[in-house]
Design a protein around this motif. Structure first.
Motif, PDB file in Angstrom:
ATOM      1  N   CYS A 169       0.858  -1.184   0.000  1.00 22.27           N
ATOM      2  CA  CYS A 169       0.000   0.000   0.000  1.00 22.27           C
ATOM      3  C   CYS A 169       0.897   1.237   0.000  1.00 22.27           C
ATOM      4  N   ARG A 171       1.528   3.341   2.304  1.00 23.47           N
ATOM      5  CA  ARG A 171       2.359   3.467   3.510  1.00 23.47           C
ATOM      6  C   ARG A 171       3.476   2.427   3.567  1.00 23.47           C
ATOM      7  N   CYS A 172       3.354   1.327   2.818  1.00 26.41           N
ATOM      8  CA  CYS A 172       4.476   0.380   2.723  1.00 26.41           C
ATOM      9  C   CYS A 172       5.663   1.060   2.040  1.00 26.41           C
ATOM     10  N   CYS A 242       4.286  -2.124   8.122  1.00 27.74           N
ATOM     11  CA  CYS A 242       3.469  -1.024   7.584  1.00 27.74           C
ATOM     12  C   CYS A 242       2.375  -0.633   8.574  1.00 27.74           C
ATOM     13  N   CYS A 245      -1.160  -1.640   6.498  1.00 28.69           N
ATOM     14  CA  CYS A 245      -1.514  -3.004   6.077  1.00 28.69           C
ATOM     15  C   CYS A 245      -0.611  -4.073   6.667  1.00 28.69           C
TER      16      CYS A 245
HETATM   17 ZN   LIG Z   1       1.069  -1.094   3.669  1.00 25.70          ZN
END
Ligand SMILES: [Zn+2]
Length: 254
Positions: A169, A171-172, A242, A245
């Motif tokens: 995602c 934010r990863c 993360c 996720c």
């Molecule tokens: Zn993520």
């Protein structure tokens, strides 16, 4: 049906869509988050492609400085300062009356995002700031809705297809939003229309693949420089830590 076969004959002839694919597109529902250069171009392509329903959201009004790249608006819109989402919807209804087009003049934030995502299959990023993208990312991850990140500045752009649970995602890749004055923006560094139009085209292709249920969704973070004509694809992976996720009882997990 004959009318549809005539209208979409070039899609029916394209082996990755075909008649069954066109029927699937007609059942699809897409949220276009932001109706500026990126979102406006993506919305136009999706509506014309025969996607069944498109929800447009933007709380902004048309200004003269939008006209060099925001292809759904004209000088009269800028002079009157009309709201973008309803104006875009009006223009696009004239392009495809079979598409259910809904316009919402509102801010995307933690309080509005869930209602905006109701009934939506895919979200297309037409936003201009990271803070709102994280709101979209976290809600999409939580609800399992795929979304296509896209950003532009100058003649450059970047895009990533986020499929919650199946790949990284936002934010990863970028765990926290950079401070607003630390990154170049279209306001500080300008933008030329081919960049958002190209990123919008890439976002649209990924959206069509997702609506078609295809497994050839692009896994890489793609960056491009239109001025140089260079494209670079970087493999990105899910980050176990993360905050959205990753594993563990963190914010944003289901
Ligand atoms: Zn993520």
């Amino acid at each position: 049906m004959d009318e549809l076969a005539i209208r979409y004959q070039r899609h029916l002839a394209f082996d990755r869509i075909g008649a069954e694919g066109q029927r699937r597109l007609a059942r699809g529902s897409v949220l276009v988050a932001g109706c500026g250069a990126l979102g406006g171009a993506a919305a136009a392509l999706l509506v014309r492609a025969g996607v069944g329903a498109v929800r447009l959201v933007d709380d902004d009004r048309v200004e003269p400085s939008n006209l060099p790249r925001q292809i759904l608006y004209d000088e009269a819109d800028a002079a009157a300062g009309v709201a973008k989402a309803p104006r875009a919807a009006e223009r696009l209804r004239a392009a495809n009356s079979a598409c259910r087009i809904e316009a919402r003049v509102e801010r995307i934030d933690a309080g509005t995002i869930d209602a905006l995502l109701d009934g939506i299959d895919v979200v297309v990023d037409g936003l201009d700031n990271f803070a709102t993208r994280y709101v979209v990312n976290d809600a999409c991850v939580r609800r399992g809705v795929p979304w296509i990140y896209g950003g532009v500045v100058g003649a450059t752009g970047v895009t990533l297809t986020v499929r919650p649970g199946l790949g990284p995602c936002l934010r990863c890749v970028f765990p926290e939003a950079p401070p607003e004055d630390a990154v170049p923006t279209c306001r500080t560094h300008g933008v030329v229309a081919p960049a958002p139009v190209t990123i919008a085209a890439l976002e649209t292709v990924e959206t069509l693949k997702l609506l078609l249920g295809r497994d050839d969704v692009r896994p890489e973070l793609l960056s491009l420089d239109l001025w140089d004509g260079s494209f670079r694809a970087v493999r990105v992976a899910r980050a176990p830590a993360c905050p959205a996720c990753g594993a563990g009882p963190a914010r944003g997990t289901r």
